[in-house]
Design a protein around this motif. Structure first.
Motif, PDB file in Angstrom:
ATOM      1  N   ASP A  74       2.314 -73.740 -12.742  1.00 29.43           N
ATOM      2  CA  ASP A  74       1.396 -73.564 -11.339  1.00 29.43           C
ATOM      3  C   ASP A  74      -0.035 -73.231 -11.596  1.00 29.43           C
ATOM      4  O   ASP A  74      -0.345 -72.433 -12.174  1.00 29.43           O
ATOM      5  N   LYS A  75      -0.822 -74.492 -11.599  1.00 34.42           N
ATOM      6  CA  LYS A  75      -2.329 -74.314 -11.576  1.00 34.42           C
ATOM      7  C   LYS A  75      -3.151 -73.669 -10.549  1.00 34.42           C
ATOM      8  O   LYS A  75      -4.051 -73.466 -10.665  1.00 34.42           O
ATOM      9  N   ARG A  76      -2.317 -73.106  -9.675  1.00 27.87           N
ATOM     10  CA  ARG A  76      -3.042 -72.670  -8.445  1.00 27.87           C
ATOM     11  C   ARG A  76      -2.586 -71.280  -8.385  1.00 27.87           C
ATOM     12  O   ARG A  76      -3.013 -70.390  -7.375  1.00 27.87           O
ATOM     13  N   ILE A  77      -2.633 -70.566  -9.412  1.00 29.11           N
ATOM     14  CA  ILE A  77      -2.264 -69.365  -9.391  1.00 29.11           C
ATOM     15  C   ILE A  77      -3.241 -68.713 -10.577  1.00 29.11           C
ATOM     16  O   ILE A  77      -3.510 -69.337 -11.340  1.00 29.11           O
ATOM     17  N   ILE A  79      -2.582 -66.329 -12.973  1.00 28.21           N
ATOM     18  CA  ILE A  79      -1.746 -66.344 -14.289  1.00 28.21           C
ATOM     19  C   ILE A  79      -2.486 -67.317 -15.354  1.00 28.21           C
ATOM     20  O   ILE A  79      -1.936 -68.618 -14.724  1.00 28.21           O
ATOM     21  N   PRO A  80      -2.970 -66.991 -16.267  1.00 31.41           N
ATOM     22  CA  PRO A  80      -3.501 -68.164 -17.313  1.00 31.41           C
ATOM     23  C   PRO A  80      -2.468 -69.111 -17.602  1.00 31.41           C
ATOM     24  O   PRO A  80      -1.159 -68.734 -18.008  1.00 31.41           O
ATOM     25  N   LEU A  81      -2.851 -70.439 -17.717  1.00 32.06           N
ATOM     26  CA  LEU A  81      -1.881 -71.420 -18.020  1.00 32.06           C
ATOM     27  C   LEU A  81      -1.223 -71.324 -19.384  1.00 32.06           C
ATOM     28  O   LEU A  81       0.041 -71.628 -19.505  1.00 32.06           O
ATOM     29  N   ASP A  82      -1.862 -70.842 -20.182  1.00 36.30           N
ATOM     30  CA  ASP A  82      -1.391 -70.815 -21.751  1.00 36.30           C
ATOM     31  C   ASP A  82      -0.253 -69.941 -21.556  1.00 36.30           C
ATOM     32  O   ASP A  82       0.710 -69.720 -22.150  1.00 36.30           O
ATOM     33  N   VAL A  83      -0.125 -68.728 -20.707  1.00 36.52           N
ATOM     34  CA  VAL A  83       0.610 -67.776 -20.750  1.00 36.52           C
ATOM     35  C   VAL A  83       1.964 -68.153 -19.954  1.00 36.52           C
ATOM     36  O   VAL A  83       3.065 -68.130 -20.382  1.00 36.52           O
ATOM     37  N   GLN A  84       1.737 -69.034 -18.898  1.00 37.74           N
ATOM     38  CA  GLN A  84       2.620 -69.853 -18.227  1.00 37.74           C
ATOM     39  C   GLN A  84       3.757 -70.626 -19.069  1.00 37.74           C
ATOM     40  O   GLN A  84       4.520 -70.894 -19.084  1.00 37.74           O
ATOM     41  N   GLN A  85       2.762 -71.339 -19.820  1.00 38.11           N
ATOM     42  CA  GLN A  85       3.393 -72.512 -20.878  1.00 38.11           C
ATOM     43  C   GLN A  85       4.236 -71.628 -21.786  1.00 38.11           C
ATOM     44  O   GLN A  85       5.616 -72.376 -22.156  1.00 38.11           O
ATOM     45  N   SER A  86       3.905 -70.354 -22.335  1.00 38.24           N
ATOM     46  CA  SER A  86       4.538 -69.930 -23.299  1.00 38.24           C
ATOM     47  C   SER A  86       5.856 -69.443 -22.724  1.00 38.24           C
ATOM     48  O   SER A  86       7.093 -69.706 -23.258  1.00 38.24           O
ATOM     49  N   VAL A  87       5.672 -68.904 -21.739  1.00 49.63           N
ATOM     50  CA  VAL A  87       7.112 -68.412 -20.770  1.00 49.63           C
ATOM     51  C   VAL A  87       7.981 -69.443 -20.757  1.00 49.63           C
ATOM     52  O   VAL A  87       9.269 -69.723 -20.775  1.00 49.63           O
TER      53      VAL A  87
END
Length: 218
Positions: A74-77, A79-87
């Protein structure tokens, strides 16, 4: 014939419905006939990621856990996208390991979701829940093997009708997510848009359930 709800946060226990109830690992309750479990990008807590993933892996081994999710990007929050992608990628790998479909939350990151699935060579079914975008985005996802689930936005946005009509019958599901509308209402609208009957929609979704989840409904 029962109604299948691909994604809901509000279990009704209605005997005429099969509901895939969304669960979060830190709040897991063993009280639903069928459920999915995953780390939603909104609720990533870095110091809890490892323990959440352990819970998810444990529950994926339960036959009543039909899918991993919802998870995604989700790019509208904040939390950094790289963290999101890792999870997200760690969860995709768990789904692949235990051969479970994935229910995906995606906001403004469809190309990134596709890229993650390609990078990891994910072969389990990937389902975008709450689809609300245009035909171009829909076609891109379909071309990459994704399934699309419709609910809230199909009810609220008449412009989505033409997109839904062009989705192949073997590639869609229906859901309620957080809306107050009953799943039966979504089926009625879907039948209207597809110019068919509610029974025909039920039969098609039952076939899709068997293909994606290996589950046969009455």
């Amino acid at each position: 014939m029962k109604y299948f709800n691909l994604h809901t946060h509000k279990a009704t226990q209605n005997p005429n419905r099969i509901e895939l109830v969304n669960q979060y690992p830190n709040e897991f309750r063993d009280s639903f006939p069928y459920y999915s479990i995953g780390i939603h990008p909104w609720y990533i807590v870095e110091e809890r990621i490892a323990s959440d993933l352990e819970i998810i892996e444990q529950q994926l081994q339960d036959p009543n856990c039909l899918a991993l999710g919802e998870c995604g990007l989700d790019k509208r929050i904040a939390i950094p996208l790289d963290v999101q992608q890792s999870v997200f990628e760690q969860q995709l790998q768990l789904a692949q390991k235990y051969n479970k479909p994935v229910v995906i939350h995606c906001v403004a990151a469809y190309q990134e979701v596709i890229a993650c699935s390609k990078k990891l060579k994910i072969s389990v079914p990937l389902l975008i829940h709450g689809f609300s975008k245009n035909e171009t985005v829909a076609q891109s996802l379909l071309n990459n093997g994704f399934y699309l689930s419709f609910g809230k936005y199909l009810v609220q946005n008449p412009a989505l009708k033409s997109v839904f009509q062009k989705v192949p019958d073997d590639r869609f599901f229906l859901e309620t997510d957080t809306i107050e509308n009953e799943i039966e209402e979504v089926y009625v609208l879907a039948a209207q848009y597809k110019n068919t009957t509610v029974k025909a929609i039920q039969q098609q979704i039952n076939a899709n359930i068997k293909r994606v989840f290996g589950l046969t409904l009455d």
